[in-house]
Design an enzyme around this catalytic site. Structure first.
Site, PDB file in Angstrom:
ATOM      1  N   GLY A 290      -6.552 -25.993  18.687  1.00 32.34           N
ATOM      2  CA  GLY A 290      -6.026 -26.654  17.497  1.00 32.34           C
ATOM      3  C   GLY A 290      -7.085 -27.480  16.809  1.00 32.34           C
ATOM      4  O   GLY A 290      -8.241 -27.529  17.239  1.00 32.34           O
ATOM      5  N   GLU A 306      -6.887 -22.257  13.076  1.00 33.82           N
ATOM      6  CA  GLU A 306      -7.465 -22.845  14.279  1.00 33.82           C
ATOM      7  C   GLU A 306      -7.346 -21.914  15.481  1.00 33.82           C
ATOM      8  O   GLU A 306      -8.262 -21.818  16.298  1.00 33.82           O
ATOM      9  CB  GLU A 306      -6.787 -24.187  14.584  1.00 33.82           C
ATOM     10  CG  GLU A 306      -7.174 -25.315  13.639  1.00 33.82           C
ATOM     11  CD  GLU A 306      -8.594 -25.799  13.861  1.00 33.82           C
ATOM     12  OE1 GLU A 306      -9.176 -25.486  14.908  1.00 33.82           O
ATOM     13  OE2 GLU A 306      -9.123 -26.507  12.976  1.00 33.82           O
ATOM     14  N   GLU A 310     -10.802 -20.664  17.359  1.00 35.65           N
ATOM     15  CA  GLU A 310     -11.130 -21.109  18.711  1.00 35.65           C
ATOM     16  C   GLU A 310     -10.867 -20.066  19.787  1.00 35.65           C
ATOM     17  O   GLU A 310     -11.472 -20.125  20.852  1.00 35.65           O
ATOM     18  CB  GLU A 310     -10.359 -22.393  19.024  1.00 35.65           C
ATOM     19  CG  GLU A 310     -10.785 -23.559  18.133  1.00 35.65           C
ATOM     20  CD  GLU A 310     -10.220 -24.886  18.578  1.00 35.65           C
ATOM     21  OE1 GLU A 310      -9.298 -24.893  19.420  1.00 35.65           O
ATOM     22  OE2 GLU A 310     -10.687 -25.932  18.086  1.00 35.65           O
ATOM     23  N   GLU A 359     -14.891 -22.366  26.451  1.00 38.37           N
ATOM     24  CA  GLU A 359     -14.245 -21.297  27.218  1.00 38.37           C
ATOM     25  C   GLU A 359     -12.796 -21.189  26.780  1.00 38.37           C
ATOM     26  O   GLU A 359     -12.238 -22.118  26.180  1.00 38.37           O
ATOM     27  CB  GLU A 359     -14.270 -21.604  28.726  1.00 38.37           C
ATOM     28  CG  GLU A 359     -15.648 -21.664  29.358  1.00 38.37           C
ATOM     29  CD  GLU A 359     -15.555 -21.996  30.845  1.00 38.37           C
ATOM     30  OE1 GLU A 359     -14.618 -21.507  31.513  1.00 38.37           O
ATOM     31  OE2 GLU A 359     -16.405 -22.764  31.320  1.00 38.37           O
TER      32      GLU A 359
END
Length: 389
Positions: A290, A306, A310, A359
């Site tokens: 987020g 987001e 990510e 990660e």
């Protein structure tokens, strides 16, 4: 029960420390130092032999629990940073919060803080000012500068000497080249320097210099910022003659965080996707993917963006779950998060870490690592929700 002392230390001149600070540093059981080797110079000057322990942004999350237990056992600690007051753009917030949560007394001594002398000797108005500290390096930096451009208060920034020129160039882009500014360098040291002028004048000066030392930048507020006019009938503050509402005080940041779930009829086999954070705060800790909402996008668009940035996952339907707005939930400032939930099949999505994520990994929802922010509570609430679905 022990006590935590927050001890400001000199920002350059080693004589800028209070007698009380020296006494407490000698009396406590342990000193937590951001950089023990650097702090040893100060401690040696004042014959302080108290044992040092390293406490910095890379280990604070791992060590805070053990430190709280020692404080509970009756040991007194003093926290110092390399220079200035701890927790002001330095580690400190986390241990203070944990101490207060555990009813451990915390006392902060008055003392050196770099921005105060920089602000006072800048010659810019200081009755009202806004402390920004270090700007974000990448994501959200431009959005933040757009917001700060309209603040009528004097602005206070910290900056690295390696990024000073680039930052001044961005200030010209967002604040305008004629805004008054003061750049203070090596405060309280022999080579202290305070360069005043317009942003473009100060930029030209530093373009020809090899910049060293810690930097404080004081920027004149926007004198042309729309003034607030009280509208009694509406009960709101508006800017007459402009079609949008304008607020000349700091506002909350809005975030979207996403819980992507592989649901199983047995709760213990249900999985949730987490990312390991690449940056501070909570660097190297796991969290929900987020981030902040940009100007010009909706919260729903923020969640989709987001998630893709990510985790590399897109084309997933997510729905709004709940708002979290507890004060102090984010050490960067006042944030409000809308949590989204999406359900997927693990073999149908290809999660890959990107952007701010170091990660990305699926975890069993009942076997989670220690989480950043208030995400443990959020997932606890989500578990209650999915049991009912």
């Amino acid at each position: 029960m022990g006590k935590l002392y927050i001890i400001p230390t000199p920002i350059g001149n080693l004589e800028d420390i209070t007698l009380r600070a020296i006494r407490i540093l000698k009396e406590v059981d342990y000193i937590l130092a951001e950089n023990p080797r650097a702090s040893s110079v100060l401690l040696k000057k004042y014959d302080i032999e108290t044992k040092l322990f390293p406490y910095h942004q890379h280990n604070e999350h791992k060590t805070v629990k053990g430190l709280v237990e020692k404080l509970k056992a009756g040991f007194d600690f003093a926290l110092i940073s390399d220079a200035g007051t701890p927790a002001i753009s330095d580690p400190g917030f986390l241990i203070v919060r944990e101490c207060l949560t555990n009813n451990i007394e915390v006392e902060c001594l008055p003392g050196a803080t770099a921005f105060v002398p920089a602000l006072v000797n800048s010659g810019l108005p200081n009755a009202r000012f806004f402390f920004e500290g270090f700007l974000l390096h990448k994501k959200g930096r431009q959005t933040r500068l757009k917001i700060l451009a309209d603040y009528e208060q004097t602005l206070v920034f910290y900056e690295s000497p390696y990024r000073l020129v680039k930052t001044l160039e961005q200030f010209i882009e967002y604040f305008g080249e004629d805004r008054k500014i003061c750049v203070s360098r090596e405060l309280t040291k022999i080579h202290e320097e305070n360069i005043r002028g317009s942003i473009v004048e100060v930029l030209e000066y530093f373009k020809t210099k090899t910049v060293k030392g810690e930097i404080v930048i004081i920027v004149e507020g926007n004198e042309k910022a729309p003034k607030l006019v009280e509208t009694p009938n509406l009960g709101v503050s508006t800017n007459l003659g402009v079609s949008t509402y304008t607020y000349n005080y700091p506002m909350s940041a809005i975030c979207a965080d996403i819980a992507l779930i592989v649901k199983n009829s047995i709760l213990s086999k249900t999985k949730i996707l987490l990312i390991k954070r690449k940056n501070d705060p909570f660097k190297d800790m796991w969290a929900l993917p987020g981030g902040f909402m940009d100007i010009g996008e909706t919260l729903d668009n923020t969640a989709i963006r987001e998630l893709k940035e990510e985790t590399s996952i897109d084309n997933v339907i997510v729905n709004r779950f709940k708002i979290y707005d507890t004060i102090g939930r984010d050490p960067r400032g006042r944030t409000i998060s809308m949590i989204y939930i999406g359900f997927v099949k693990e073999n149908e999505v290809n999660a890959k870490a990107n952007d701010d994520a170091k990660e990305v990994k699926w975890f069993l929802i009942n076997k989670l690592p220690k989480l950043a922010f208030d995400h443990a509570q959020i997932i606890k609430d989500i578990k209650k929700e999915i049991v009912c679905l």
